[in-house]
Design a protein around this motif. Structure first.
Motif, PDB file in Angstrom:
ATOM      1  N   GLN A 134       0.849  -1.187   0.000  1.00  0.00           N
ATOM      2  CA  GLN A 134       0.000   0.000   0.000  1.00  0.00           C
ATOM      3  C   GLN A 134       0.879   1.231   0.000  1.00  0.00           C
ATOM      4  O   GLN A 134       1.710   1.432   0.886  1.00  0.00           O
ATOM      5  CB  GLN A 134      -0.927   0.003   1.222  1.00  0.00           C
ATOM      6  CG  GLN A 134      -1.893   1.174   1.220  1.00  0.00           C
ATOM      7  CD  GLN A 134      -3.035   1.005   2.211  1.00  0.00           C
ATOM      8  OE1 GLN A 134      -3.421  -0.106   2.530  1.00  0.00           O
ATOM      9  NE2 GLN A 134      -3.566   2.109   2.690  1.00  0.00           N
ATOM     10  N   LEU A 135       0.694   2.081  -1.017  1.00  0.00           N
ATOM     11  CA  LEU A 135       1.467   3.310  -1.167  1.00  0.00           C
ATOM     12  C   LEU A 135       0.509   4.458  -1.437  1.00  0.00           C
ATOM     13  O   LEU A 135      -0.302   4.390  -2.365  1.00  0.00           O
ATOM     14  CB  LEU A 135       2.457   3.181  -2.325  1.00  0.00           C
ATOM     15  CG  LEU A 135       3.570   2.141  -2.166  1.00  0.00           C
ATOM     16  CD1 LEU A 135       4.312   1.937  -3.479  1.00  0.00           C
ATOM     17  CD2 LEU A 135       4.544   2.565  -1.070  1.00  0.00           C
ATOM     18  N   ASN A 136       0.609   5.503  -0.611  1.00  0.00           N
ATOM     19  CA  ASN A 136      -0.250   6.681  -0.785  1.00  0.00           C
ATOM     20  C   ASN A 136      -1.727   6.287  -0.865  1.00  0.00           C
ATOM     21  O   ASN A 136      -2.479   6.773  -1.716  1.00  0.00           O
ATOM     22  CB  ASN A 136       0.158   7.464  -2.038  1.00  0.00           C
ATOM     23  CG  ASN A 136       1.599   7.941  -1.977  1.00  0.00           C
ATOM     24  OD1 ASN A 136       2.117   8.231  -0.901  1.00  0.00           O
ATOM     25  ND2 ASN A 136       2.247   8.022  -3.125  1.00  0.00           N
ATOM     26  N   GLU A 137      -2.113   5.364   0.036  1.00  0.00           N
ATOM     27  CA  GLU A 137      -3.493   4.892   0.132  1.00  0.00           C
ATOM     28  C   GLU A 137      -3.976   4.173  -1.126  1.00  0.00           C
ATOM     29  O   GLU A 137      -5.176   4.036  -1.363  1.00  0.00           O
ATOM     30  CB  GLU A 137      -4.439   6.060   0.473  1.00  0.00           C
ATOM     31  CG  GLU A 137      -4.089   6.720   1.808  1.00  0.00           C
ATOM     32  CD  GLU A 137      -5.063   7.818   2.180  1.00  0.00           C
ATOM     33  OE1 GLU A 137      -5.930   8.148   1.333  1.00  0.00           O
ATOM     34  OE2 GLU A 137      -4.963   8.335   3.294  1.00  0.00           O
ATOM     35  N   GLN A 138      -3.034   3.705  -1.944  1.00  0.00           N
ATOM     36  CA  GLN A 138      -3.360   2.929  -3.135  1.00  0.00           C
ATOM     37  C   GLN A 138      -2.652   1.575  -3.056  1.00  0.00           C
ATOM     38  O   GLN A 138      -1.534   1.484  -2.537  1.00  0.00           O
ATOM     39  CB  GLN A 138      -2.896   3.652  -4.405  1.00  0.00           C
ATOM     40  CG  GLN A 138      -3.554   4.995  -4.634  1.00  0.00           C
ATOM     41  CD  GLN A 138      -4.925   4.877  -5.261  1.00  0.00           C
ATOM     42  OE1 GLN A 138      -5.323   3.811  -5.709  1.00  0.00           O
ATOM     43  NE2 GLN A 138      -5.668   5.979  -5.293  1.00  0.00           N
ATOM     44  N   MET A 139      -3.300   0.530  -3.562  1.00  0.00           N
ATOM     45  CA  MET A 139      -2.679  -0.782  -3.594  1.00  0.00           C
ATOM     46  C   MET A 139      -1.849  -0.910  -4.866  1.00  0.00           C
ATOM     47  O   MET A 139      -2.344  -0.663  -5.973  1.00  0.00           O
ATOM     48  CB  MET A 139      -3.737  -1.887  -3.558  1.00  0.00           C
ATOM     49  CG  MET A 139      -4.639  -1.846  -2.337  1.00  0.00           C
ATOM     50  SD  MET A 139      -3.716  -1.915  -0.772  1.00  0.00           S
ATOM     51  CE  MET A 139      -3.059  -3.574  -0.867  1.00  0.00           C
ATOM     52  N   VAL A 140      -0.586  -1.285  -4.697  1.00  0.00           N
ATOM     53  CA  VAL A 140       0.323  -1.486  -5.828  1.00  0.00           C
ATOM     54  C   VAL A 140       0.724  -2.964  -5.849  1.00  0.00           C
ATOM     55  O   VAL A 140       1.142  -3.519  -4.826  1.00  0.00           O
ATOM     56  CB  VAL A 140       1.577  -0.588  -5.711  1.00  0.00           C
ATOM     57  CG1 VAL A 140       2.550  -0.874  -6.851  1.00  0.00           C
ATOM     58  CG2 VAL A 140       1.183   0.880  -5.708  1.00  0.00           C
ATOM     59  N   LEU A 141       0.573  -3.590  -7.005  1.00  0.00           N
ATOM     60  CA  LEU A 141       0.869  -5.015  -7.145  1.00  0.00           C
ATOM     61  C   LEU A 141       2.232  -5.202  -7.799  1.00  0.00           C
ATOM     62  O   LEU A 141       2.515  -4.604  -8.847  1.00  0.00           O
ATOM     63  CB  LEU A 141      -0.204  -5.697  -8.000  1.00  0.00           C
ATOM     64  CG  LEU A 141      -1.664  -5.484  -7.574  1.00  0.00           C
ATOM     65  CD1 LEU A 141      -2.599  -6.221  -8.515  1.00  0.00           C
ATOM     66  CD2 LEU A 141      -1.885  -5.931  -6.133  1.00  0.00           C
ATOM     67  N   MET A 142       3.077  -6.020  -7.178  1.00  0.00           N
ATOM     68  CA  MET A 142       4.370  -6.362  -7.761  1.00  0.00           C
ATOM     69  C   MET A 142       4.164  -7.496  -8.764  1.00  0.00           C
ATOM     70  O   MET A 142       3.640  -8.552  -8.411  1.00  0.00           O
ATOM     71  CB  MET A 142       5.354  -6.802  -6.678  1.00  0.00           C
ATOM     72  CG  MET A 142       5.695  -5.717  -5.664  1.00  0.00           C
ATOM     73  SD  MET A 142       6.652  -4.378  -6.398  1.00  0.00           S
ATOM     74  CE  MET A 142       8.211  -5.212  -6.690  1.00  0.00           C
ATOM     75  N   LEU A 143       4.579  -7.259 -10.005  1.00  0.00           N
ATOM     76  CA  LEU A 143       4.345  -8.238 -11.055  1.00  0.00           C
ATOM     77  C   LEU A 143       5.475  -9.244 -11.163  1.00  0.00           C
ATOM     78  O   LEU A 143       6.647  -8.922 -10.939  1.00  0.00           O
ATOM     79  CB  LEU A 143       4.189  -7.534 -12.409  1.00  0.00           C
ATOM     80  CG  LEU A 143       2.846  -6.865 -12.695  1.00  0.00           C
ATOM     81  CD1 LEU A 143       2.828  -6.370 -14.136  1.00  0.00           C
ATOM     82  CD2 LEU A 143       1.678  -7.795 -12.446  1.00  0.00           C
ATOM     83  N   ASP A 144       5.103 -10.457 -11.536  1.00  0.00           N
ATOM     84  CA  ASP A 144       6.075 -11.503 -11.845  1.00  0.00           C
ATOM     85  C   ASP A 144       6.398 -11.392 -13.339  1.00  0.00           C
ATOM     86  O   ASP A 144       5.789 -12.043 -14.185  1.00  0.00           O
ATOM     87  CB  ASP A 144       5.483 -12.875 -11.518  1.00  0.00           C
ATOM     88  CG  ASP A 144       6.499 -14.000 -11.631  1.00  0.00           C
ATOM     89  OD1 ASP A 144       7.561 -13.770 -12.236  1.00  0.00           O
ATOM     90  OD2 ASP A 144       6.217 -15.100 -11.128  1.00  0.00           O
ATOM     91  N   PHE A 145       7.376 -10.540 -13.654  1.00  0.00           N
ATOM     92  CA  PHE A 145       7.715 -10.306 -15.059  1.00  0.00           C
ATOM     93  C   PHE A 145       8.315 -11.548 -15.702  1.00  0.00           C
ATOM     94  O   PHE A 145       8.159 -11.778 -16.906  1.00  0.00           O
ATOM     95  CB  PHE A 145       8.671  -9.115 -15.179  1.00  0.00           C
ATOM     96  CG  PHE A 145       7.995  -7.798 -14.993  1.00  0.00           C
ATOM     97  CD1 PHE A 145       7.476  -7.117 -16.079  1.00  0.00           C
ATOM     98  CD2 PHE A 145       7.852  -7.246 -13.730  1.00  0.00           C
ATOM     99  CE1 PHE A 145       6.826  -5.903 -15.916  1.00  0.00           C
ATOM    100  CE2 PHE A 145       7.204  -6.037 -13.552  1.00  0.00           C
ATOM    101  CZ  PHE A 145       6.688  -5.366 -14.650  1.00  0.00           C
TER     102      PHE A 145
END
Length: 301
Positions: A134-145
């Protein structure tokens, strides 16, 4: 982007910088170490009979590079090209690739212990998500590139053929601890190491769980190296990355004799010094599984 490459100079701090980007309204992250540069989209040359997730190719400074339609690879709605769109030029697994995204927002400096593993409710074996933050009240997903690339070109992943060329051997009395966050790569590592004769495996999805297991084992055994013979670790993992895991192992009186091999898509000439500084016995780039097995043989025979 190049100016950001030197910010995290220390090794084993369990920190990373991630580039936040957009696919539609969805927010995703990629480790800044994988990013060579970010450029404006340019015309793409379509290649007949190429994979549906590959838009085509472009020439960039004398190199012909494939452009991956990231939205399509993630089965998300595609959008018309806008001024916000970007091409993210990446390098990992010894190859350069371009990912077409719908916008790049900012770079964040975070610690791996703030990145949570995906819930089994939505992760699943085939998920492209390896972490959530969670960054700046937003969910950020780490991708499996790596999985996105293997979906396009299966030969770029771990293959049993490389192991079969090494011949039959008996290694069932050797126990190995593996830390790898990608469900796909954990499965492939298990299959390939077992094919190589290493059937005594303890697999963990992050460095923290692997370290907890090792520390517990060290209190239950007079000589840990008699029961556990080697550790293999990825670098990028939620909770605790591979560099920090290696550092913690080498600082622990009962664990420091264990050889640690870093097996990662981020093994480059520019980053080798980080693994060396934390005490890794060796470092191997994915998907060179035959080289990994040869090193395992060398360190635990």
């Amino acid at each position: 982007m190049e100016s950001n490459k030197g910010i995290l100079l220390d090794s084993g701090t369990n920190e990373l910088e991630l580039v936040e980007f957009l696919i539609g309204e969805n927010r995703f992250g990629i480790n800044v170490i994988k990013v060579k540069e970010i450029i404006q989209p340019v015309p793409v040359t379509a290649v007949p009979h190429s994979h549906p997730n590959v838009s085509g190719i472009i020439e960039l400074r004398g190199e012909v590079l494939p452009v991956i339609n990231t939205a399509k690879a993630l089965q998300l709605p595609e959008a018309e090209l806008t001024r916000a769109d970007k091409f993210v030029v990446t390098e990992f697994n010894k190859q350069k690739l371009i990912f077409h995204v719908h916008g790049v927002t900012q770079i964040h400096r975070v610690t791996w212990d703030h990145i949570e593993k995906p819930s089994s409710m939505y992760q699943g074996l085939e998920s492209h998500v390896t972490g959530v933050i969670q960054l700046n009240e937003q969910m950020v997903l780490m991708l499996d590139f790596e999985k996105i690339v293997v979906d396009i070109d299966p030969s770029s992943g771990l293959t049993l053929d490389r192991i079969r060329k090494l011949g039959k051997r008996e290694r069932s009395n050797k126990k190995i601890v593996v830390a790898e966050d990608s469900p796909m790569l954990r499965k492939l590592l298990k299959e390939t190491l077992e094919e190589a004769g290493y059937t005594e495996l303890e697999l963990f999805e992050n460095g923290r769980d692997a370290l907890d297991f090792l520390e517990t084992a060290s209190t239950e055994s007079e000589s840990l190296t008699d029961s556990i013979h080697l550790v293999i670790t990825d670098i990028e993992m939620p909770q605790m990355d591979g560099h920090h895991l290696t550092k913690r192992i080498k600082e622990h009186p009962a664990l420091q004799a264990l050889p640690v091999i870093i097996f990662s898509s981020l093994i480059t000439n520019d980053l080798l010094h980080k693994g060396e500084k934390v005490g890794a016995a060796a470092q191997v780039s994915k998907p060179d599984i035959d080289e990994l097995v040869a090193l395992i043989d060398q360190y635990i025979l």
